[in-house]
Design a protein around this motif. Structure first.
Motif, short mmCIF file in Angstrom:
data_model
loop_
_atom_site.label_atom_id
_atom_site.label_comp_id
_atom_site.label_asym_id
_atom_site.label_seq_id
_atom_site.Cartn_x
_atom_site.Cartn_y
_atom_site.Cartn_z
N LEU A 179 60.45 16.96 58.13
CA LEU A 179 61.85 17.07 57.74
C LEU A 179 62.06 16.10 56.59
O LEU A 179 61.92 14.89 56.76
N LEU A 180 62.37 16.61 55.41
CA LEU A 180 62.59 15.77 54.24
C LEU A 180 64.00 15.19 54.30
O LEU A 180 64.98 15.93 54.36
N CYS A 181 64.11 13.87 54.34
CA CYS A 181 65.41 13.21 54.46
C CYS A 181 65.95 12.72 53.13
O CYS A 181 67.16 12.62 52.95
N GLU A 182 65.07 12.40 52.21
CA GLU A 182 65.50 11.94 50.90
C GLU A 182 64.50 12.40 49.86
O GLU A 182 63.29 12.38 50.09
N HIS A 183 65.03 12.86 48.72
CA HIS A 183 64.16 13.28 47.62
C HIS A 183 64.86 12.88 46.32
O HIS A 183 65.90 13.42 45.98
N GLN A 184 64.29 11.88 45.66
CA GLN A 184 64.85 11.38 44.40
C GLN A 184 63.73 11.20 43.40
O GLN A 184 62.55 11.27 43.76
N GLU A 185 64.11 10.92 42.18
CA GLU A 185 63.10 10.72 41.14
C GLU A 185 62.17 9.56 41.49
O GLU A 185 60.97 9.61 41.21
N LYS A 186 62.70 8.53 42.16
CA LYS A 186 61.88 7.35 42.49
C LYS A 186 60.96 7.58 43.69
O LYS A 186 60.07 6.78 43.96
N GLY A 187 61.17 8.67 44.43
CA GLY A 187 60.31 8.96 45.57
C GLY A 187 61.01 9.76 46.65
O GLY A 187 62.19 10.10 46.53
N SER A 188 60.28 10.05 47.71
CA SER A 188 60.78 10.89 48.79
C SER A 188 60.31 10.35 50.13
O SER A 188 59.30 9.66 50.20
N PHE A 189 61.05 10.68 51.19
CA PHE A 189 60.57 10.34 52.52
C PHE A 189 61.15 11.31 53.54
O PHE A 189 62.15 11.98 53.33
N GLY A 190 60.45 11.37 54.67
CA GLY A 190 60.87 12.23 55.77
C GLY A 190 60.09 11.89 57.02
O GLY A 190 59.39 10.86 57.07
N PHE A 191 60.19 12.77 58.01
CA PHE A 191 59.55 12.53 59.30
C PHE A 191 58.79 13.77 59.76
O PHE A 191 59.32 14.88 59.71
N VAL A 192 57.57 13.55 60.25
CA VAL A 192 56.81 14.63 60.89
C VAL A 192 57.53 14.92 62.21
O VAL A 192 57.73 14.02 63.02
N ILE A 193 57.92 16.16 62.44
CA ILE A 193 58.72 16.48 63.62
C ILE A 193 57.92 17.06 64.78
O ILE A 193 58.47 17.29 65.85
N ASN A 194 56.62 17.29 64.57
CA ASN A 194 55.86 17.98 65.62
C ASN A 194 54.58 17.27 66.05
O ASN A 194 53.66 17.89 66.57
N LYS A 195 54.53 15.95 65.89
CA LYS A 195 53.32 15.21 66.27
C LYS A 195 53.72 14.09 67.25
O LYS A 195 54.18 13.02 66.82
N PRO A 196 53.56 14.33 68.56
CA PRO A 196 53.98 13.33 69.54
C PRO A 196 53.20 12.03 69.39
O PRO A 196 52.02 12.03 69.07
N PHE A 197 53.91 10.93 69.60
CA PHE A 197 53.30 9.60 69.61
C PHE A 197 52.86 9.33 71.04
O PHE A 197 53.38 9.92 71.98
N ASP A 198 51.91 8.42 71.23
CA ASP A 198 51.35 8.20 72.57
C ASP A 198 52.14 7.23 73.44
O ASP A 198 51.71 6.89 74.54
N GLN A 199 53.30 6.78 72.97
CA GLN A 199 54.16 5.94 73.79
C GLN A 199 55.58 6.50 73.78
O GLN A 199 56.00 7.12 72.81
N SER A 200 56.30 6.26 74.87
CA SER A 200 57.69 6.71 74.95
C SER A 200 58.61 5.61 74.43
O SER A 200 58.20 4.46 74.21
N LEU A 201 59.88 5.96 74.23
CA LEU A 201 60.83 5.03 73.64
C LEU A 201 61.00 3.77 74.49
O LEU A 201 61.06 2.66 73.95
N ASP A 202 61.05 3.92 75.81
CA ASP A 202 61.22 2.75 76.68
C ASP A 202 60.01 1.81 76.61
O ASP A 202 60.14 0.62 76.85
N GLU A 203 58.85 2.34 76.27
CA GLU A 203 57.66 1.49 76.11
C GLU A 203 57.70 0.70 74.81
O GLU A 203 57.11 -0.37 74.71
N LEU A 204 58.39 1.24 73.82
CA LEU A 204 58.48 0.59 72.51
C LEU A 204 59.71 -0.32 72.38
O LEU A 204 59.68 -1.29 71.63
#
Length: 183
Positions: free
Chosen positions: A27-52
């Motif tokens: 999911l692309l969250c920002e796209h500008q001339e200086k750069g872009s960023f987003g988040f992979v939405i379909n790759k689970p991490f090996d820890q849950s939120l309460d563990e982090l």
């Protein structure tokens, strides 16, 4: 024609070899001339939120690998701007970020719909011109955002379903083997 812009989905080409992005949807969250960023939405991490985040009292809230940049940070997208202040609308009804302290409180009080928020560790980032180059090299296929896919609980289906949503020419790609030489 979909173009690179905040709120679109970047679907990895079936033959993209980069282990961080093979068979992913970003999911692309920002796209500008200086750069872009987003988040992979379909790759689970090996820890849950309460563990982090020890302050989280609810167990087993999934976290996703947002990307290889700043793996010591937690981010989120959501559909609850009425409860979470400070988020940025990146597409109709889809917000990035907001006050994390209030998110912790809302989760602990059971007031947040966990089906309308997704957490990420790290993010995907591109320097100026880098994402355009990758797109021109056919590493990514662009798609309009589909909120149902972003917040889908069956993350293993997101990449294939994203391709199928683009029509027959792309649906065939959803079943391509990762390495055709092994067939």
């Amino acid at each position: 024609m979909v173009s690179l812009a905040p709120g679109i989905l970047l679907i990895a080409d079936p033959f993209l070899k980069d282990p961080n992005f093979a068979r992913t949807v970003v999911l692309l969250c920002e796209h500008q001339e200086k750069g872009s960023f987003g988040f992979v939405i379909n790759k689970p991490f090996d820890q849950s939120l309460d563990e982090l985040v020890p302050e989280i009292l609810v167990n087993n809230i999934p976290v996703f690998f947002g990307g290889p940049v700043q793996m010591d940070t937690i981010h989120f997208v959501h559909q609850q701007p009425d409860l979470i202040e400070g988020g940025f609308e990146i597409n109709a009804g889809i917000y990035w970020g907001g006050r994390f302290e209030s998110v912790v409180t809302l989760i602990n009080e059971g007031r947040l719909d966990l089906g309308k928020i997704k957490f990420f560790i790290g993010y995907s980032g591109w320097s100026s011109g880098q994402l355009e180059n990758e797109f021109n090299e056919k590493s990514w296929i662009l798609s309009d955002t589909d909120a149902a896919l972003i917040f889908d609980e069956k993350e293993q289906n997101i990449w294939q379903q994203s391709l199928k949503n683009l029509g027959n020419n792309f649906a065939i790609m959803a079943n391509f083997p990762i390495d055709p030489s092994l067939n």
